[in-house]
Design an enzyme around this catalytic site. Structure first.
Site, PDB file in Angstrom:
ATOM      1  N   HIS A  76      -9.807  48.787 126.747  1.00 31.47           N
ATOM      2  CA  HIS A  76     -11.247  48.776 127.067  1.00 31.47           C
ATOM      3  C   HIS A  76     -11.535  48.261 128.480  1.00 31.47           C
ATOM      4  CE1 HIS A  76     -12.174  49.862 122.990  1.00 31.47           C
ATOM      5  NE2 HIS A  76     -11.651  48.756 122.497  1.00 31.47           N
ATOM      6  N   ASP A 118      -5.519  53.964 119.164  1.00 28.89           N
ATOM      7  CA  ASP A 118      -6.316  52.844 118.637  1.00 28.89           C
ATOM      8  C   ASP A 118      -7.562  53.400 117.933  1.00 28.89           C
ATOM      9  OD1 ASP A 118      -6.665  49.614 119.333  1.00 28.89           O
ATOM     10  OD2 ASP A 118      -8.592  50.646 119.077  1.00 28.89           O
ATOM     11  N   HIS A 120     -10.473  52.457 118.303  1.00 32.02           N
ATOM     12  CA  HIS A 120     -11.598  52.463 119.246  1.00 32.02           C
ATOM     13  C   HIS A 120     -11.244  53.288 120.482  1.00 32.02           C
ATOM     14  CE1 HIS A 120     -11.833  48.656 116.895  1.00 32.02           C
ATOM     15  NE2 HIS A 120     -13.093  49.037 116.790  1.00 32.02           N
ATOM     16  N   ASP A 131      -5.330  49.386 114.411  1.00 32.73           N
ATOM     17  CA  ASP A 131      -6.557  49.144 113.644  1.00 32.73           C
ATOM     18  C   ASP A 131      -7.052  50.407 112.937  1.00 32.73           C
ATOM     19  OD1 ASP A 131      -7.154  50.178 116.128  1.00 32.73           O
ATOM     20  OD2 ASP A 131      -8.513  48.553 116.708  1.00 32.73           O
TER      21      ASP A 131
HETATM   22 ZN   LIG Z   1      -9.282  48.868 118.532  1.00 33.21          ZN
END
Ligand SMILES: [Zn+2]
Ligand SMILES: [Zn+2]
Lengths: 345, 345
Positions: free
Chosen positions: B162, B198, B200, B287
């Site tokens: 991120h 991931d 996200h 995740d």
């Molecule tokens: Zn994540």
């Protein structure tokens, strides 16, 4: 002076805000407008309720998507969980550089982040109604002035000048000063000036008019390198596109004394004269007061009389709009001093 | 598989973060890397310390001003007040639309806002040292692979994907996957692919390479309309400028099952083959696991074996970089399953 006030402002009363990561009681309190209203009555100013619906003006200064969000925000929050009635929503993610704001997420806290520049502008059940009533008050004052009043004062909160084209921030939701300026334009003033004397730079008002030649924005404020809103208000921001040359920022160091402040005011007023404004909106923040708890200028209560006198010398139809000011008990006296100085000049 | 790990990760251990306005214990815990390290040792993987200084690579993927801030942030915070050693700094204002990030304020919380996309990425005394050690680990794995290892695994935290060109966010400070990809480029790979699995979207990695044709970014992730990071990761983001056509997002609805996920993986791998990658970086978030506490995909521990097998079929020199994954006790097993699946293929 003719003034406009509505008790609906009290519908906006969130409990806490964030200040540098800590939850604190809101500085922007209901009592602020109450003290101003009391001072207006005590000094014999005429006080009326809003009588103009600002709805047609709002999309001229704010994005439709933002307005739709703001009006529905509390209902969206409650729809997530009825227990949210007792909780305050806050954003947690903001669409800064490389991130997109053109697609509204469906997740509520992310929506709040799209439309917020900080996490110090809490909403509550009555926020929209209070903010809308304030915009109506600004449109009302603009109508009175357009119809011949020399000046009018908008005694409202929450304030407006940090609210940008499509975001809330700095306790502001709808930009009342921008609504007043746009309403004056709509009523026939060819050129309108906005003079922002709040301690904090009026980033929202600047952004709304930044590419327009019909509204001259002038702001005196604490240097954004150290003072909120931090990310706008530098002297090199002069407008863009058609608005090039119609934005004037006069940042002053925190701690600036009254003499320096009035020198900057004179420079700002010279620009407004040169612009040939036909009407004036004053974003009247009183947080330049020497005893303000969150600001660092040094104006005395008497200096606010002087400010009113100076503004009167522009000899323009003038709408005063209440912005910041957090020395709550002195706020009424200081605000009304500006009006009395104006009328005595 | 050859793996790189350093106990310095534990220097990054802030106490709390903000989640939708509430202060909560950090999800991104020291134990995450501890469990992964234990699983690596238990399954007989070779574990070495970082042996490459990532400093020359960092300015190739992050802005110099951001790096200077991040390295000095804790010292700046302590300089304000020695008692800050016991407090966590958070931003309170973010430079979204119409606000400027080109001038760094001198006020600390405003600086933090310039360089943050959220208020869920807390820093502490050891954040820079831990993040820098992670970037060194990524550069080390890239060197090993450039020198002939078939694959290497970077067992580090805090994660990186991120972290954008000049901001932190989503627990990430330095973009380890971007460092690995850039280091592979520097070592001679003409085209490098980054496959981000991931839960996200890897908004930081996408943003870093968005205008480059030499790095193909492919991401499988929860739909950003409902999932963090909310403001990037849509299917219409295909790259820009020279990078047009070299960005592929494959968002899936929250709740997507393993079959749908593996179908998307196949599509992403087809793009990597078509691109003609000479080396691969996998942003390995775990995740997507069915028991992850903050995510909503449904992969089982066995599915991570399958993932490793599939990645191996690309037949590319591969650097795996640990990203998210918050089902802490299962994290080690799931991560090592990917490596074992890869090696068994
Ligand atoms: Zn994540
Ligand atoms: Zn103010």
């Amino acid at each position: 002076m003719r003034t406009v006030f509505t008790p609906l402002h009290a519908l906006h009363a969130p409990a806490t805000e964030f200040f540098r990561g800590e939850r604190v009681p809101c500085f922007e309190k209901v009592d602020r407008a109450r003290y101003v209203h009391e001072a207006l009555v005590a000094r014999g100013h005429r006080v009326d309720a809003p009588e103009v619906d600002s709805r047609p003006v709002l999309p001229q200064v704010h994005g439709e998507r933002y307005l739709a969000f703001l009006e529905s925000a509390w209902a969206r929050w409650l729809a997530l969980d009825p227990a949210n009635a007792e909780r305050q929503p806050f954003p947690s993610t903001w669409p800064i550089r490389t991130l997109r704001a053109d697609r509204e997420p469906s997740e509520f806290s992310a929506q709040l982040g799209v439309y917020s520049m900080d996490n110090g502008t809490p909403i509550c059940a009555g926020t929209w109604d209070a903010a809308k009533a304030g915009a109506d008050a600004a449109a009302t004052a603009a109508r009175w002035v357009s119809q011949g009043e020399r000046a009018a004062f908008v005694a409202t909160r929450p304030p407006g000048h940090h609210a940008g084209p499509d975001f809330m921030g700095g306790y502001c939701f709808l930009n009342n000063a921008a609504v007043a300026a746009q309403a004056l334009r709509n009523a026939g003033a060819a050129r309108v000036a906005v003079l922002d004397v709040d301690y904090h730079h009026g980033n929202g008002t600047q952004a709304i008019f930044y590419e327009r030649a019909d509204v001259q924005f002038v702001s005196l404020h604490g240097d954004p390198r150290t003072e909120f809103p931090f990310f706008l208000g530098h002297a090199d921001e002069v407008g863009a596109g058609a608005g090039q040359g119609f934005n004037l920022n006069l940042p002053l160091p925190a701690g600036a004394l009254a003499d320096a402040w009035f020198d900057a005011l004179a420079a700002g007023m010279a620009r407004i004269r040169a612009f040939g404004a036909e009407a004036l909106v004053v974003s009247l923040g009183l947080d330049t007061f020497e005893h303000d708890p969150i600001s660092k200028f040094k104006l005395s209560s008497d200096d606010f009389l002087r400010l009113g006198e100076r503004v009167a010398s522009l000899d323009l139809p003038t709408v005063f709009v209440l912005e910041g000011g957090y020395a709550v008990e002195a706020l009424g006296q200081n605000a009304v001093n500006v009006l009395d100085g104006f009328e005595s000049a």
